[in-house]
Enzyme design. Structure first.
Site, PDB file in Angstrom:
ATOM      1  N   GLU A 166       0.806  -1.228   0.000  1.00 52.87           N
ATOM      2  CA  GLU A 166       0.000   0.000   0.000  1.00 52.87           C
ATOM      3  C   GLU A 166       0.837   1.275   0.000  1.00 52.87           C
ATOM      4  OE1 GLU A 166      -3.109   0.114   2.897  1.00 52.87           O
ATOM      5  OE2 GLU A 166      -4.096  -1.670   2.112  1.00 52.87           O
ATOM      6  N   GLU A 356      -4.803  -8.798   1.154  1.00 57.28           N
ATOM      7  CA  GLU A 356      -5.346  -8.560   2.494  1.00 57.28           C
ATOM      8  C   GLU A 356      -6.844  -8.362   2.359  1.00 57.28           C
ATOM      9  OE1 GLU A 356      -3.881  -5.251   4.829  1.00 57.28           O
ATOM     10  OE2 GLU A 356      -1.794  -5.758   4.399  1.00 57.28           O
TER      11      GLU A 356
HETATM   12  C1  NOJ Z   1      -3.729  -2.311   5.405  1.00 54.54           C
HETATM   13  C2  NOJ Z   1      -2.343  -2.412   5.972  1.00 54.54           C
HETATM   14  O1  NOJ Z   1      -1.510  -3.048   5.039  1.00 54.54           O
HETATM   15  C3  NOJ Z   1      -2.295  -3.163   7.293  1.00 54.54           C
HETATM   16  O2  NOJ Z   1      -1.014  -3.020   7.818  1.00 54.54           O
HETATM   17  C4  NOJ Z   1      -3.374  -2.641   8.223  1.00 54.54           C
HETATM   18  O3  NOJ Z   1      -3.305  -3.221   9.481  1.00 54.54           O
HETATM   19  C5  NOJ Z   1      -4.720  -2.884   7.570  1.00 54.54           C
HETATM   20  N1  NOJ Z   1      -4.776  -2.106   6.361  1.00 54.54           N
HETATM   21  C6  NOJ Z   1      -5.905  -2.493   8.462  1.00 54.54           C
HETATM   22  O4  NOJ Z   1      -5.913  -1.134   8.661  1.00 54.54           O
END
Ligand code: NOJ
Length: 445
Positions: A166, A356
């Site tokens: 991200e 994710e």
């Molecule tokens: C995306 C991120 O990559 C991760 O580190 C984070 O915990 C999650 N979003 C939830 O916010």
């Protein structure tokens, strides 16, 4: 819905990140990361929480990998802490840091888990931040060294790589809004940080391709539909600007299209001019084997002339009275389906992995049970949406749940729990939540 419907080769995984899970922040020669320093500054992290111990994955990785296995997952995605490998960010390699990741990788292989390694999940060495961090013109050189060391040390056993996690997340929150480490605020940081991240994701891919035989290389993006609040032209234009920031800014240069410049958006003109980015179209391009899509919310926006640079603001899910997670993020599985289609429609994306997906709900541990029915429903709806996209031809190859266990949720601290496994941060006791059991029966049925 059954896991089988996704095909036998579909990759079901679970993801974690170094800074959120490892702890052991000053053990065995590790250097500090920007999150260790940021957390020491007052008022930056809810509850004054620190990432110093987190889930102590550094010492408990064997048990935690057994949990991954017990829940039925095939893939374990984790990230490498740059400052554990290179305590000063460049130069000297910390042998003990390398040894730790070797242990984790070997344990994965022993258990029959496929290690998916994220190179950068937001934890820059503090030593490099002192020299300007992601906004420095030296960033690419530093990052190349880090990728080279990781490829050489782990590339014999790790074939699946995610270069950046991200980039919009860490550049905007860390170098524009100041909500995340390193807490910088201003275009003079943000614009070079974006450009360096775009260059680093492609260069990282090239280094891996060169050094790791048979590598399967991807990079992950935060992806959120930007919907206009009304069909007034000004709101529609606002949604187009938001779409650039939320979805297009990092993927399009990697596909060889340069920065998006088809929408009237002075901020992007500045980005291009500031970095003389037109000169670098080729260097920003890399032929990724897959992209990682991470969708946590859908966003509704409206025109707002008072907001600098973007002239837009969010119309929150709460005010629109639509369902939200306890993060206040809109729950919208249809929007996730449209996101998968949108990225597939680029035409030149070869594979999508949902690297994710998950949600924070306020869980309660009662008599050894966490009955997180909301989270189970969330996964069911999102997987159903993904199945629909897949059946309609989107080449989605895997889904990694976020996250194995409750962990350090950045500036939200430890209270924002996303795990399939509950963690008592005082005792480090792990308790599988009902969502964890749901995954196990879904995957092993
Ligand atoms: C995306 C991120 O990559 C991760 O580190 C984070 O915990 C999650 N979003 C939830 O916010």
């Amino acid at each position: 819905m059954q896991a089988k419907q996704f095909g036998n080769d579909f990759l079901w995984g679970v993801a974690i990140a170094a800074a959120q899970n490892e702890g052991a922040y000053n053990v065995d020669g590790r250097g500090l990361s920007i999150w260790d320093s940021f957390a020491r500054r007052q008022g930056k992290i809810k509850g004054g929480d620190k990432p110093f111990t987190a889930c102590d994955f550094y010492h408990r990785y064997k048990d935690d990998l057994l949990l991954v296995k017990a829940l039925g997952f095939k893939v374990f995605r984790f990230s490498i802490s740059w400052s554990r490998i290179l305590p000063e960010g460049i130069g000297r390699v910390n042998k003990e840091g390398v040894a730790f990741y070797n242990r984790v990788i070997d344990e994965c292989l022993l258990l029959g888990l496929i290690p998916y390694v994220t190179l950068y999940h937001w934890d820059l060495p503090q030593a490099l931040e002192k020299e300007g961090g992601w906004a420095s013109h030296q960033l690419l050189k530093w990052f190349s060294r880090f990728v080279t060391v990781c490829s050489e040390e782990f590339g014999d056993r790790v074939k699946d790589w995610i270069v950046l996690n991200e980039p919009m997340g860490f550049t905007s929150l860390g170098y524009m809004i100041g909500k995340h480490a390193p807490g910088k605020i201003g275009l003079e940081y943000f614009l070079p940080a974006v450009h360096n991240a775009v260059m680093a994701q492609a260069e990282g891919g090239r280094i891996l391709r060169h050094l790791v035989p048979k590598a399967h290389i991807g990079t992950s993006f935060s992806c959120s539909e930007a919907m206009p609040f009304s069909n007034k032209e000004l709101d529609i234009q606002a949604a187009k600007r938001a779409d650039i920031l939320l979805n297009r800014l990092f993927i399009e240069p990697s596909l060889g299209r340069g920065y998006p410049n088809d929408v009237d958006f002075p901020l992007i003109d500045k980005l291009i001019l500031h970095n003389k980015a037109w000169k670098y179209t080729d260097k920003m391009t890399f032929n990724f084997d897959f992209i990682g899509v991470q969708n946590y919310f859908a966003l509704t926006v409206k025109h707002n002339p008072l907001i600098p640079y973007v002239q837009l603001s969010e119309v929150t899910a709460k005010t629109r009275k639509v369902p939200v997670t306890d993060m206040g993020w809109e729950i919208n599985a249809d929007s996730f389906y449209r996101i998968l289609k949108k990225y597939w429609l680029y035409g030149s994306v070869k594979e999508i992995i949902v690297s994710e997906g998950g949600a924070f709900f306020k869980d309660e541990l009662k008599n050894g049970v966490v009955n997180d029915a909301h989270r189970i429903q969330y996964f069911q709806d999102y997987l159903q949406a993904m199945l629909k996209a897949k059946q309609e031809g989107v080449n989605v190859k895997g889904y990694f749940a976020w996250t194995l266990m409750d962990n350090f949720e950045w500036s939200e601290g430890y209270k924002a729990r996303f795990g399939l496994v509950h963690v008592d941060f005082k005792t480090q006791l792990r308790t599988i939540k009902n969502s964890g059991y749901w995954w196990r029966s879904f995957l092993t049925r």
